[in-house]
Design an enzyme around this catalytic site. Structure first.
Site, PDB file in Angstrom:
ATOM      1  N   GLY A  43       2.720   4.877  -7.082  1.00 50.46           N
ATOM      2  CA  GLY A  43       2.107   3.329  -6.244  1.00 50.46           C
ATOM      3  C   GLY A  43       0.827   3.469  -6.399  1.00 50.46           C
ATOM      4  O   GLY A  43       0.151   2.530  -6.153  1.00 50.46           O
ATOM      5  N   ASP A 100      -1.239   4.849  -2.143  1.00 55.27           N
ATOM      6  CA  ASP A 100      -0.871   3.132  -2.047  1.00 55.27           C
ATOM      7  C   ASP A 100      -0.961   2.893  -0.398  1.00 55.27           C
ATOM      8  O   ASP A 100      -1.412   1.848  -0.103  1.00 55.27           O
ATOM      9  CB  ASP A 100       0.210   2.764  -2.596  1.00 55.27           C
ATOM     10  CG  ASP A 100       1.550   3.618  -2.344  1.00 55.27           C
ATOM     11  OD1 ASP A 100       1.617   4.411  -1.457  1.00 55.27           O
ATOM     12  OD2 ASP A 100       2.520   3.264  -3.035  1.00 55.27           O
ATOM     13  N   ASP A 103       2.158   5.498   5.796  1.00 56.71           N
ATOM     14  CA  ASP A 103       3.193   4.826   6.409  1.00 56.71           C
ATOM     15  C   ASP A 103       3.704   5.809   7.578  1.00 56.71           C
ATOM     16  O   ASP A 103       3.063   6.169   8.393  1.00 56.71           O
ATOM     17  CB  ASP A 103       4.235   4.250   5.475  1.00 56.71           C
ATOM     18  CG  ASP A 103       5.557   3.641   6.405  1.00 56.71           C
ATOM     19  OD1 ASP A 103       5.351   3.302   7.412  1.00 56.71           O
ATOM     20  OD2 ASP A 103       6.713   3.810   5.558  1.00 56.71           O
ATOM     21  N   LYS A 132      -0.915   1.752   7.602  1.00 59.01           N
ATOM     22  CA  LYS A 132       0.145   1.040   8.338  1.00 59.01           C
ATOM     23  C   LYS A 132       0.485   2.054   9.433  1.00 59.01           C
ATOM     24  O   LYS A 132       1.516   2.622   9.171  1.00 59.01           O
ATOM     25  CB  LYS A 132       1.357   0.738   7.276  1.00 59.01           C
ATOM     26  CG  LYS A 132       2.552  -0.268   8.023  1.00 59.01           C
ATOM     27  CD  LYS A 132       3.248  -0.897   7.123  1.00 59.01           C
ATOM     28  CE  LYS A 132       4.484  -0.019   6.668  1.00 59.01           C
ATOM     29  NZ  LYS A 132       5.703  -0.477   5.827  1.00 59.01           N
ATOM     30  N   PHE A 154       7.133  -4.764   5.407  1.00 61.91           N
ATOM     31  CA  PHE A 154       7.312  -4.279   4.105  1.00 61.91           C
ATOM     32  C   PHE A 154       6.484  -4.833   3.271  1.00 61.91           C
ATOM     33  O   PHE A 154       6.620  -6.190   2.986  1.00 61.91           O
ATOM     34  CB  PHE A 154       8.760  -4.436   3.917  1.00 61.91           C
ATOM     35  CG  PHE A 154       8.897  -3.438   2.632  1.00 61.91           C
ATOM     36  CD1 PHE A 154       9.126  -1.927   2.925  1.00 61.91           C
ATOM     37  CD2 PHE A 154       9.041  -3.934   1.328  1.00 61.91           C
ATOM     38  CE1 PHE A 154       9.384  -1.223   1.627  1.00 61.91           C
ATOM     39  CE2 PHE A 154       9.260  -3.107   0.418  1.00 61.91           C
ATOM     40  CZ  PHE A 154       9.220  -1.370   0.537  1.00 61.91           C
ATOM     41  N   ASP A 161       5.949  -1.193  -4.354  1.00 57.27           N
ATOM     42  CA  ASP A 161       7.256  -1.959  -4.805  1.00 57.27           C
ATOM     43  C   ASP A 161       8.070  -2.227  -3.717  1.00 57.27           C
ATOM     44  O   ASP A 161       8.252  -1.444  -2.805  1.00 57.27           O
ATOM     45  CB  ASP A 161       7.623  -1.037  -5.766  1.00 57.27           C
ATOM     46  CG  ASP A 161       8.405   0.176  -5.095  1.00 57.27           C
ATOM     47  OD1 ASP A 161       7.498   1.030  -4.682  1.00 57.27           O
ATOM     48  OD2 ASP A 161       9.469   0.457  -5.487  1.00 57.27           O
ATOM     49  N   ARG A 167       5.091  -4.034  -8.393  1.00 56.88           N
ATOM     50  CA  ARG A 167       3.959  -3.393  -8.338  1.00 56.88           C
ATOM     51  C   ARG A 167       3.047  -4.225  -8.944  1.00 56.88           C
ATOM     52  O   ARG A 167       1.628  -3.775  -8.687  1.00 56.88           O
ATOM     53  CB  ARG A 167       4.308  -2.017  -9.294  1.00 56.88           C
ATOM     54  CG  ARG A 167       4.971  -1.036  -8.331  1.00 56.88           C
ATOM     55  CD  ARG A 167       4.931   0.373  -9.181  1.00 56.88           C
ATOM     56  NE  ARG A 167       6.273   1.254  -8.712  1.00 56.88           N
ATOM     57  CZ  ARG A 167       6.026   2.025  -7.639  1.00 56.88           C
ATOM     58  NH1 ARG A 167       5.187   2.013  -6.506  1.00 56.88           N
ATOM     59  NH2 ARG A 167       7.120   2.790  -7.649  1.00 56.88           N
TER      60      ARG A 167
END
Ligand code: IMP
Ligand code: MG
Length: 181
Positions: A43, A100, A103, A132, A154, A161, A167
């Site tokens: 990512g 990327d 989370d 995030k 999301f 992706d 992507r």
């Protein structure tokens, strides 16, 4: 495959401005030599390609791959490193670790531990495209980020992706509610 409904959060021009701003903040934090950029595959590759071209041209480039999810989004017991950088480019170096998205924090925590403890990085500076915080499971923060998204959305595009696709979208988008996973 039918395209999913999505909403643009940042377009390519906005991303360009933010990438320049991020690079300007990072440049003074980078050591004069022995700096190795380590994007987490796959990512972070899109983010890395854009960012490193805005940074001083003395960087080395290595890659790390970590599996945190199995086939779906069911967490594996432990994150698993399955591609590692060349040791001589990490030991004693300042590492600019790129991902990327930050989370839950499980990927970043394992990447930092691996680079410091198993590979002997002198310093790890962790930078993500998207922070995030909504679903964070570990007390971990990035040293810097391109954008923070407070809502638990999301996201796709710019390397992120959905089921392996999107992507290559040049915008950062959120999936519409009915297809949120
Ligand atoms: P972590 O939960 O912080 O360990 O993030 C692990 C990985 O989950 C990221 O590198 C992404 O591949 C994936 N991920 C987390 N949130 C999203 C998202 O909103 N869109 C796409 N991938 C995501
Ligand atoms: Mg990933």
């Amino acid at each position: 495959m039918e395209e999913v409904r999505r909403r643009v959060l940042l377009d390519a021009e906005q991303i360009g401005h933010r990438m320049h701003a991020l690079a300007a903040r990072l440049a003074p934090r980078l050591a004069q030599d022995q700096v190795t950029v380590v994007p987490i595959l796959g990512g972070a590759v899109v983010f890395a390609v854009d960012l490193i071209r805005l940074l001083p041209p003395v960087l080395m480039l290595e890659f790390l791959r970590i599996q945190t999810y199995g086939d779906g989004r069911v967490p594996l017991k432990e994150p698993l490193v399955d591609w590692r950088p060349h040791p001589e480019n990490i030991r004693g170096h300042q590492v600019l670790l790129l991902d990327d998205i930050l989370d839950t924090g499980r990927t970043m925590a394992e990447a930092q531990r691996f680079l410091r403890e198993e590979m002997g990085a002198a310093e790890v500076l962790s930078v993500v495209m998207v922070d995030k915080p909504a679903r964070r499971q570990l007390p971990i923060e990035a040293d810097d980020y391109m954008v923070r998204v407070e809502e638990d959305l999301f996201l796709v595009g710019c390397g992120l992706d959905y089921a392996g696709r999107y992507r290559n979208l040049p915008q950062l988008c959120a999936l519409e509610a009915e297809v949120q996973v």
